[in-house]
Design a protein around this motif. Structure first.
Motif, PDB file in Angstrom:
ATOM      1  N   ARG A 222     -59.713  66.767   1.157  1.00 47.81           N
ATOM      2  CA  ARG A 222     -59.411  65.612   2.227  1.00 47.81           C
ATOM      3  C   ARG A 222     -59.335  64.449   1.133  1.00 47.81           C
ATOM      4  O   ARG A 222     -58.090  63.665   1.716  1.00 47.81           O
ATOM      5  CB  ARG A 222     -60.407  65.037   3.227  1.00 47.81           C
TER       6      ARG A 222
ATOM      7  N   GLU B 164     -68.347  70.381  -0.457  1.00 47.48           N
ATOM      8  CA  GLU B 164     -67.512  69.710  -1.835  1.00 47.48           C
ATOM      9  C   GLU B 164     -66.117  70.125  -1.724  1.00 47.48           C
ATOM     10  O   GLU B 164     -65.405  69.330  -1.867  1.00 47.48           O
ATOM     11  CB  GLU B 164     -68.130  70.152  -2.961  1.00 47.48           C
TER      12      GLU B 164
ATOM     13  N   LEU C 134     -69.294  61.737   5.384  1.00 47.82           N
ATOM     14  CA  LEU C 134     -68.187  61.927   4.333  1.00 47.82           C
ATOM     15  C   LEU C 134     -66.871  61.745   5.130  1.00 47.82           C
ATOM     16  O   LEU C 134     -65.981  61.600   4.350  1.00 47.82           O
ATOM     17  CB  LEU C 134     -68.298  63.316   3.760  1.00 47.82           C
TER      18      LEU C 134
ATOM     19  N   CYS D 262     -68.017  72.153   8.459  1.00 48.05           N
ATOM     20  CA  CYS D 262     -67.818  71.623   7.017  1.00 48.05           C
ATOM     21  C   CYS D 262     -68.415  72.903   5.924  1.00 48.05           C
ATOM     22  O   CYS D 262     -67.989  73.133   4.831  1.00 48.05           O
ATOM     23  CB  CYS D 262     -68.331  70.401   6.786  1.00 48.05           C
TER      24      CYS D 262
ATOM     25  N   ARG E  36     -71.600  60.868  -0.900  1.00 41.54           N
ATOM     26  CA  ARG E  36     -71.336  59.579  -0.063  1.00 41.54           C
ATOM     27  C   ARG E  36     -71.349  58.307  -0.781  1.00 41.54           C
ATOM     28  O   ARG E  36     -70.555  57.065  -0.771  1.00 41.54           O
ATOM     29  CB  ARG E  36     -72.168  59.468   1.035  1.00 41.54           C
TER      30      ARG E  36
ATOM     31  N   TYR F 266     -64.126  68.292   1.109  1.00 44.15           N
ATOM     32  CA  TYR F 266     -64.236  66.943   0.872  1.00 44.15           C
ATOM     33  C   TYR F 266     -63.097  66.487  -0.211  1.00 44.15           C
ATOM     34  O   TYR F 266     -62.494  65.468  -0.288  1.00 44.15           O
ATOM     35  CB  TYR F 266     -65.555  66.309   0.413  1.00 44.15           C
TER      36      TYR F 266
ATOM     37  N   LEU G 251     -65.273  63.593   7.163  1.00 43.21           N
ATOM     38  CA  LEU G 251     -64.542  64.938   7.095  1.00 43.21           C
ATOM     39  C   LEU G 251     -63.995  65.186   8.606  1.00 43.21           C
ATOM     40  O   LEU G 251     -64.776  65.204   9.366  1.00 43.21           O
ATOM     41  CB  LEU G 251     -65.422  65.961   6.605  1.00 43.21           C
TER      42      LEU G 251
END
Length: 265
Positions: free
Chosen positions: A190, A184, A147, A154, A229, A187, A149
């Motif tokens: 971000r 999630e 991902l 995470c 992804r 993500y 990140l």
């Protein structure tokens, strides 16, 4: 800064009073929202009693055990509705030590999301077996790589969001629970361009009670990363939708909580 700590509970009656005492020792000006999933051990009733003693403690009762992610989503909506500047996630079992709250409060002044990390200098998991460290550490490397990140931890569940992050994320479209929920949310933050920082924590196993971790939660985290992804970017809310949600939040809560959803005496 007006802050609230959201604590989902299910059968946490033995932890409730000592946890709240420690929270207010380190963050006396914060409020706490207990989101109880109709605990059969009386956790919700005890939370109501504590609310009568201390108005900083708020209580939301849900009719069934509907998952960690949904509990936090309900808490985030509460934080938005009542004008909090930042909202914490915290476990009820002391694995998230309240002594780190001052570090979070300092960091959130200059960030949008602060994550309590076990995998940066100063962080640790001293009670874990080598196998558990391998699974957790490997899962985080897997999520970071697929991902993109910029986060070492995470899956960490000890974190603090600024209000703007919660308003911009389409909370109603978040379906994940457990590890996947934490991945999630980070993500989505971000993707929206928010600033994410990590602060070190030492993660300890729960003091009393039984862990709610399951194989299903681990598998969900693995499969969420693959789905995220290879699909389009997550849905975000427009300014108009954010304004409309202020007036519709009461209706959105109805399916998962009794009326009234929040006990305020």
């Amino acid at each position: 800064m007006k802050t609230i700590i959201i604590i989902p509970t299910y059968n946490e009656i033995d932890n409730m009073r000592p946890l709240l005492q420690e929270i207010f020792l380190y963050a006396p000006d914060t409020d706490v929202l207990i989101v109880d999933d109709n605990s059969p051990d009386g956790t919700g009733q005890l939370a109501d009693e504590i609310h009568d003693e201390d108005p900083r403690v708020r209580v939301m009762h849900r009719t069934e055990k509907a998952g960690l992610g949904k509990a936090y989503i309900a808490g985030f909506k509460y934080a938005i509705e009542y004008g909090y500047d930042a909202a914490f996630e915290m476990d009820a079992d002391f694995s998230h030590d309240p002594r780190y709250l001052p570090d979070f409060l300092k960091a959130i002044e200059h960030a949008d999301l602060v994550i309590g990390s076990r995998y940066i200098p100063g962080g640790d998991t001293p009670d874990w077996s080598p196998l558990r460290r391998f699974i957790s550490g490997g899962g985080n490397i897997y999520a970071r790589f697929l991902l993109g990140l910029p986060v070492h931890d995470c899956t960490a569940g000890y974190r603090c969001y600024r209000r703007d992050v919660l308003e911009r994320i389409d909370l109603d479209s978040v379906q994940s629970q457990g590890y996947a929920f934490q991945i999630e949310m980070a993500y989505r933050a971000r993707i929206l361009g928010f600033t994410i920082v990590e602060t070190p924590i030492v993660f300890l196993d729960r003091r009393v009670g039984k862990s709610k971790m399951s194989r299903q939660i681990v598998i969900e985290g693995f499969t969420y990363v693959l789905r995220a992804r290879f699909r389009k970017k997550p849905v975000v809310r427009t300014a108009i939708e954010e304004q409309e949600s202020v007036y519709n939040e009461g209706d959105e809560e109805a399916p998962v909580v009794e009326s009234p959803p929040v006990v305020q005496k």
